[in-house]
Design a protein around this motif. Structure first.
Motif, PDB file in Angstrom:
ATOM      1  N   TRP A  34       0.800  -1.219   0.000  1.00  0.00           N
ATOM      2  CA  TRP A  34       0.000   0.000   0.000  1.00  0.00           C
ATOM      3  C   TRP A  34       0.836   1.275   0.000  1.00  0.00           C
ATOM      4  N   THR A  35       2.125   1.175   0.244  1.00  0.00           N
ATOM      5  CA  THR A  35       2.955   2.380   0.221  1.00  0.00           C
ATOM      6  C   THR A  35       3.289   2.822  -1.200  1.00  0.00           C
ATOM      7  N   GLY A  36       2.953   1.996  -2.187  1.00  0.00           N
ATOM      8  CA  GLY A  36       3.322   2.289  -3.562  1.00  0.00           C
ATOM      9  C   GLY A  36       4.535   1.507  -4.022  1.00  0.00           C
ATOM     10  N   TYR A  37       5.099   0.685  -3.137  1.00  0.00           N
ATOM     11  CA  TYR A  37       6.256  -0.139  -3.487  1.00  0.00           C
ATOM     12  C   TYR A  37       5.868  -1.153  -4.563  1.00  0.00           C
ATOM     13  N   LYS A  38       6.716  -1.294  -5.565  1.00  0.00           N
ATOM     14  CA  LYS A  38       6.518  -2.304  -6.602  1.00  0.00           C
ATOM     15  C   LYS A  38       7.865  -2.930  -6.939  1.00  0.00           C
ATOM     16  N   GLU A  39       7.853  -4.214  -7.216  1.00  0.00           N
ATOM     17  CA  GLU A  39       9.084  -4.934  -7.528  1.00  0.00           C
ATOM     18  C   GLU A  39       8.812  -6.013  -8.563  1.00  0.00           C
ATOM     19  N   LEU A  40       9.749  -6.175  -9.470  1.00  0.00           N
ATOM     20  CA  LEU A  40       9.708  -7.211 -10.495  1.00  0.00           C
ATOM     21  C   LEU A  40      11.040  -7.932 -10.444  1.00  0.00           C
ATOM     22  N   GLY A  41      11.038  -9.261 -10.522  1.00  0.00           N
ATOM     23  CA  GLY A  41      12.309  -9.956 -10.404  1.00  0.00           C
ATOM     24  C   GLY A  41      12.331 -11.342 -11.007  1.00  0.00           C
ATOM     25  N   VAL A  42      13.540 -11.846 -11.178  1.00  0.00           N
ATOM     26  CA  VAL A  42      13.792 -13.165 -11.739  1.00  0.00           C
ATOM     27  C   VAL A  42      15.016 -13.757 -11.062  1.00  0.00           C
ATOM     28  N   GLU A  43      15.010 -15.067 -10.854  1.00  0.00           N
ATOM     29  CA  GLU A  43      16.204 -15.776 -10.398  1.00  0.00           C
ATOM     30  C   GLU A  43      16.323 -17.060 -11.195  1.00  0.00           C
ATOM     31  N   LYS A  44      17.528 -17.359 -11.672  1.00  0.00           N
ATOM     32  CA  LYS A  44      17.763 -18.555 -12.479  1.00  0.00           C
ATOM     33  C   LYS A  44      19.016 -19.262 -11.989  1.00  0.00           C
ATOM     34  N   SER A  45      19.030 -20.575 -12.150  1.00  0.00           N
ATOM     35  CA  SER A  45      20.242 -21.335 -11.848  1.00  0.00           C
ATOM     36  C   SER A  45      20.235 -22.613 -12.656  1.00  0.00           C
ATOM     37  N   GLY A  46      21.395 -23.240 -12.738  1.00  0.00           N
ATOM     38  CA  GLY A  46      21.489 -24.492 -13.482  1.00  0.00           C
ATOM     39  C   GLY A  46      22.853 -25.110 -13.370  1.00  0.00           C
ATOM     40  N   ARG A  47      22.966 -26.343 -13.823  1.00  0.00           N
ATOM     41  CA  ARG A  47      24.254 -27.045 -13.891  1.00  0.00           C
ATOM     42  C   ARG A  47      24.148 -28.115 -14.965  1.00  0.00           C
ATOM     43  N   ASN A  48      25.309 -28.576 -15.443  1.00  0.00           N
ATOM     44  CA  ASN A  48      25.305 -29.631 -16.456  1.00  0.00           C
ATOM     45  C   ASN A  48      26.113 -30.830 -15.981  1.00  0.00           C
ATOM     46  N   ALA A  49      26.182 -31.844 -16.823  1.00  0.00           N
ATOM     47  CA  ALA A  49      26.812 -33.102 -16.430  1.00  0.00           C
ATOM     48  C   ALA A  49      28.308 -32.944 -16.194  1.00  0.00           C
ATOM     49  N   GLU A  50      28.934 -31.941 -16.808  1.00  0.00           N
ATOM     50  CA  GLU A  50      30.366 -31.725 -16.632  1.00  0.00           C
ATOM     51  C   GLU A  50      30.682 -30.966 -15.352  1.00  0.00           C
ATOM     52  N   GLY A  51      29.667 -30.539 -14.618  1.00  0.00           N
ATOM     53  CA  GLY A  51      29.893 -29.808 -13.384  1.00  0.00           C
ATOM     54  C   GLY A  51      29.891 -28.301 -13.529  1.00  0.00           C
ATOM     55  N   ASP A  52      29.759 -27.793 -14.750  1.00  0.00           N
ATOM     56  CA  ASP A  52      29.617 -26.353 -14.943  1.00  0.00           C
ATOM     57  C   ASP A  52      28.306 -25.902 -14.315  1.00  0.00           C
ATOM     58  N   SER A  53      28.328 -24.787 -13.616  1.00  0.00           N
ATOM     59  CA  SER A  53      27.128 -24.331 -12.928  1.00  0.00           C
ATOM     60  C   SER A  53      27.043 -22.814 -13.010  1.00  0.00           C
ATOM     61  N   TRP A  54      25.848 -22.283 -12.792  1.00  0.00           N
ATOM     62  CA  TRP A  54      25.643 -20.840 -12.869  1.00  0.00           C
ATOM     63  C   TRP A  54      24.442 -20.422 -12.037  1.00  0.00           C
ATOM     64  N   TRP A  55      24.394 -19.144 -11.740  1.00  0.00           N
ATOM     65  CA  TRP A  55      23.270 -18.543 -11.016  1.00  0.00           C
ATOM     66  C   TRP A  55      23.185 -17.080 -11.412  1.00  0.00           C
ATOM     67  N   GLU A  56      21.985 -16.536 -11.542  1.00  0.00           N
ATOM     68  CA  GLU A  56      21.818 -15.120 -11.833  1.00  0.00           C
ATOM     69  C   GLU A  56      20.462 -14.644 -11.325  1.00  0.00           C
ATOM     70  N   THR A  57      20.393 -13.359 -11.035  1.00  0.00           N
ATOM     71  CA  THR A  57      19.133 -12.762 -10.612  1.00  0.00           C
ATOM     72  C   THR A  57      19.074 -11.333 -11.114  1.00  0.00           C
ATOM     73  N   TRP A  58      17.864 -10.845 -11.309  1.00  0.00           N
ATOM     74  CA  TRP A  58      17.629  -9.476 -11.774  1.00  0.00           C
ATOM     75  C   TRP A  58      16.430  -8.937 -11.007  1.00  0.00           C
TER      76      TRP A  58
END
Length: 439
Positions: free
Chosen positions: A200-224
């Motif tokens: 009710w204060t007027g606050y607004k937020e939009l967001g995303v979070e992603k992560s993953g890994r593959n069979a070789e062990g490479d992995s990642w994470w990101e958020t916006w």
């Protein structure tokens, strides 16, 4: 940068913001007590540019309730940096858009993404030095109904999709959608969470979070994240955007991290910055930079880059500039340290006095230039030359408002008559927080 979701403090009423620009203005949004008018102008997009976790936050971690709503989790990994040190800093092989790491991920996703009713993941390893993406690039599309479903593909890979809505005090609402998938042997997986928040204060937020890994062990994470709120000290509307990205190799001692942030208010105050870190086996590098515009013509910019090897070699470069109304200064240092500890450095500076005159269609002014190095060279001269600096950001308030239509269109819960947002005035401004990417 991590900024917590807050029932923003110090709001007396839902705010109304009006932008007065010199050029033509266009009404962008008049809903929910927010009126934003921006000038129509050609926009130039900011060229801006995270820790690897194989598991995203549980949805409770992303969407809390009420005053205890999600506070951006600080992840202290290694902060990415890839300064341009004359080719001495290597390129990360597994994070290149054309590398084997990306191609393997693309093969994985085409293999595990369900062909029919399952979620079609757009997830892929983040790219380095890409800054903060705009809304349209993320394509956030939340489901309007509660969903809880899962399935198995022909190749044995599995997928799931969930969505819901969390409610809390002060009119807090968080709509969210979460989805993911896993290969049949469990060695590869991806997760993705989208959300939008309001109160009710007027606050607004939009967001995303992603992560993953593959069979070789490479992995990642990101958020916006993208946030609209009213600054409790200036009562001005403010939009803040941030992104964190990271990736880690499963076969080498290699990884990178980026933390980007941007802050804008309705009177032209702007702050931008990034912290980065990277490592490839025996070499590591860092980069930090920042820009600050006060909206009245004063500007501060700075950069600090450095790198090192396990053998003890270190080198770096940094500079800073401060200007207002043609008067200002620049200074910097380039340095190198050998494995034996021997240090070389060159420092330099400029003082711009702003006492200009016109000659052959050029506006010249007196500039004092000075410097020295550890090898004995030095200079101290006054010359006539043009003074150039950017007093306004090339991507500012009007631009970010125009690129935040989905954020501004978030519908808050209807506030009952006679009910007002909870007030929580602090006795003093909160202490400044160092972004989580600092080193």
């Amino acid at each position: 940068m991590t900024t917590g979701m807050a029932a923003a403090r110090g709001f007396t009423t839902p705010f109304s913001v009006r932008l007065l620009r010199r050029a033509d203005v266009a009404l962008l949004s008049g809903k929910n007590g927010v009126v934003l008018e921006v000038r129509r102008k050609k926009r130039r997009l900011l060229a801006a540019g995270d820790l690897v976790k194989c598991c995203c936050s549980e949805i409770r971690g992303v969407c809390g309730s009420g005053k205890n709503a999600q506070k951006g989790e600080e992840r202290l990994f290694e902060h990415n940096k890839r300064p341009t040190y004359r080719g001495r800093v290597p390129v990360m092989p597994f994070a290149s858009p054309h590398s084997r790491f990306v191609s393997k991920q693309e093969k994985f996703f085409s293999r595990c993404t369900p062909r029919s009713s399952g979620p079609q993941s757009r997830d892929s390893p983040p790219k380095r030095d890409t800054g903060i993406a705009n809304e349209k690039d993320w394509g956030i599309s939340l489901l309007n109904e509660n969903v809880n479903e899962s399935g198995t593909n022909e190749d044995g890979s599995t997928w799931y999709r969930e969505s819901g809505e969390d409610l809390g005090e002060n009119g807090y609402r968080c709509r969210w959608t979460r989805m993911g998938g896993q290969s049949s042997d469990g060695t590869s997986e991806w997760k993705e969470t989208w959300w939008e928040k309001s109160d009710w204060t007027g606050y607004k937020e939009l967001g995303v979070e992603k992560s993953g890994r593959n069979a070789e062990g490479d992995s990642w994470w990101e958020t916006w994240r993208e946030v609209l709120h009213q600054d409790e000290w200036s009562n001005l509307a403010r939009i803040e955007r941030s992104a964190q990205k990271q990736a880690k190799s499963g076969t080498e001692n290699a990884g990178w991290y980026e933390n980007w942030w941007e802050k804008y208010d309705a009177k032209g105050w702007t702050e931008k910055g990034a912290h980065k870190y990277g490592r490839l086996n025996e070499q590591s590098w860092w980069e930090k930079w920042g820009e600050h515009y006060d909206g009245r013509g004063s500007v501060l910019k700075w950069t600090d880059k450095w790198a090192e090897t396990e053998l003890g070699t270190k080198w770096g470069d940094k500079w800073e500039e401060k200007f207002f109304a043609g008067i200002g200064s620049r200074q910097g240092e380039t340095w190198h340290v050998s494995p034996s500890g021997e240090r070389w450095s060159r420092t330099w500076g400029e003082e711009h006095f702003g006492n200009g005159y016109v000659m052959q269609d050029k506006h010249l002014c007196k500039v004092h230039k000075y410097g020295k190095s550890t090898t004995g060279e030095s200079w101290d001269i006054v010359v006539d030359e043009e003074t150039y600096y950017e007093a306004e950001p090339h991507y500012g308030w009007a631009d970010v408002v125009g690129d935040s239509t989905q954020l501004l269109s978030i519908e808050p819960r209807e506030r009952p008559p006679g009910v007002f947002p909870n007030l929580d005035f602090g006795s003093s401004p909160p202490p400044p927080r160092e972004p989580s990417g600092s080193s």
